[in-house]
Design an enzyme around this catalytic site. Sequence first.
Site, PDB file in Angstrom:
ATOM      1  CE1 TYR A 242       0.256   1.975   4.143  1.00 10.36           C
ATOM      2  CE2 TYR A 242       0.580  -0.356   4.574  1.00 10.36           C
ATOM      3  CZ  TYR A 242       0.695   0.968   4.968  1.00 10.36           C
ATOM      4  OH  TYR A 242       1.259   1.271   6.177  1.00 10.36           O
TER       5      TYR A 242
ATOM      6  CG  ASP B 262      -4.242   2.172  10.055  1.00  9.91           C
ATOM      7  OD1 ASP B 262      -4.990   2.342  11.030  1.00  9.91           O
ATOM      8  OD2 ASP B 262      -3.021   2.060  10.157  1.00  9.91           O
TER       9      ASP B 262
ATOM     10  NE  ARG C 231       0.786   6.767   7.866  1.00 10.89           N
ATOM     11  CZ  ARG C 231       2.059   6.711   8.239  1.00 10.89           C
ATOM     12  NH1 ARG C 231       2.788   7.818   8.296  1.00 10.89           N
ATOM     13  NH2 ARG C 231       2.614   5.567   8.563  1.00 10.89           N
TER      14      ARG C 231
ATOM     15  CB  ILE D  58      -7.569  10.272  12.512  1.00 13.36           C
ATOM     16  CG1 ILE D  58      -7.589   9.597  13.893  1.00 13.36           C
ATOM     17  CG2 ILE D  58      -8.770  11.200  12.342  1.00 13.36           C
ATOM     18  CD1 ILE D  58      -7.360  10.546  15.052  1.00 13.36           C
ATOM     19  N   GLY D  59      -6.284  10.184   9.554  1.00 16.32           N
ATOM     20  CA  GLY D  59      -6.146  10.778   8.230  1.00 16.32           C
ATOM     21  C   GLY D  59      -6.604   9.857   7.117  1.00 16.32           C
TER      22      GLY D  59
ATOM     23  CB  THR E  85       2.428   3.332  12.946  1.00 14.82           C
ATOM     24  OG1 THR E  85       3.558   4.179  12.693  1.00 14.82           O
ATOM     25  CG2 THR E  85       2.132   3.312  14.426  1.00 14.82           C
TER      26      THR E  85
END
Length: 391
Positions: A65, A167, A238, A240-241, A358
């Site tokens: 990814y 994610d 990230r 949440i991003g 992560t």
Amino acid sequence: MITRRTAVASGLGLAASLLLPSTRASAAPARPSTSAALPEDLSRAVVDSTLARIPDPADFGAWGYPQGLFLLGAHRVHQRLGEPSYLDYIRRWVDRSVDANGHIDNSFDTLDSMQPGNLLLVLHEETGDPRYRIAADSIRQRFTTYPRTADGAMWHGTSKTNELWADGVFMAQPFLLRYGLAYGDEQYAYEQVTRNLTTYFAHQKADNGLLYHAFDADGDAPWHPDPATGTSGYFWGRAIGWTAMTHIEVLELLPADHPSRPRLIENVRHLARGFVRYQDPASGRWFQVVDRGEDDRNWTETSASAMYTLMLSEAVRQGYVQGAEYERAARRGLEGVLAKVTASGDGMVDVHDISVGTNVGDLEFYYERARSTNDLHGLGALLLMNERLRH
């Protein structure tokens, strides 16, 4: 094939293009002083610098990814510029995994492994080569048997029993929706994509405008879910991003009258409130652990900041949110991301302070993640942000 809208601004329009509805007559915000020497077309410079560092797609890494994210961003730059070398690089990288019969040697047992499928869709559209449709079909077929929670949400991976990670929605749902729109499978795609987005969000939503990194329906994950809620303990930037970007990508493609649109827009509003609340006033960026900016072990992270800026700017542009505070947060976010980009005299650019990949962990785990320069997570996020701001 359903494609994103063509970008229309160019050059130094990166900052100027963040002219939000109520401020179109105002002067564009000045670039941060640290970004004054950035190339006129930052997206092109990011792609060119990366391909100069890794000229052979064989060295770009296996099917994964982070590679898929960056190359999706590179394709969006290709859509604007018509640069054939970008499409050729994407094709040569994908062809390392797709054989002459369209077969991919991958069991697709994680959502992460599905994200590069977006490249199969664009290559099929761009080249007409049926191998890419066959390969995309194999990912679509995997959705039929892929494990889900009792309420229908796809596990993060087959080894992550009943675990939902924030994610994961970006890794699978935009591909599934684009596939459905391209190949006449819309009803399945609409139902599955909206169910996953709303179910994930409901399980991970926190009262402060953020999302917990993960949820475990069984409560026995090694990262010790809260026994009452099943959620992890912290708000990793990230994760949440990824969710924020997915909502923007899906809302762009979902029919205007789809019954799930209001709920997805309310999710965007929830996140927008959290992003405004926790934006670092000094830098305009957001922290690795979003709600703990006062902790001196914490640090502002570039990929999440680009993702939040993308969502906020698009939410304002589309009218999902209204208010000067959201416009201001989007502008400050852009300035903050640009301040983490440096350029050298030879035209190369570097993007700094990007968290490496992560997992779900405790507070120290998040704080101690390596702060990388030119990690693909950050390069890809910056490209998606920058190209969308060029609308």
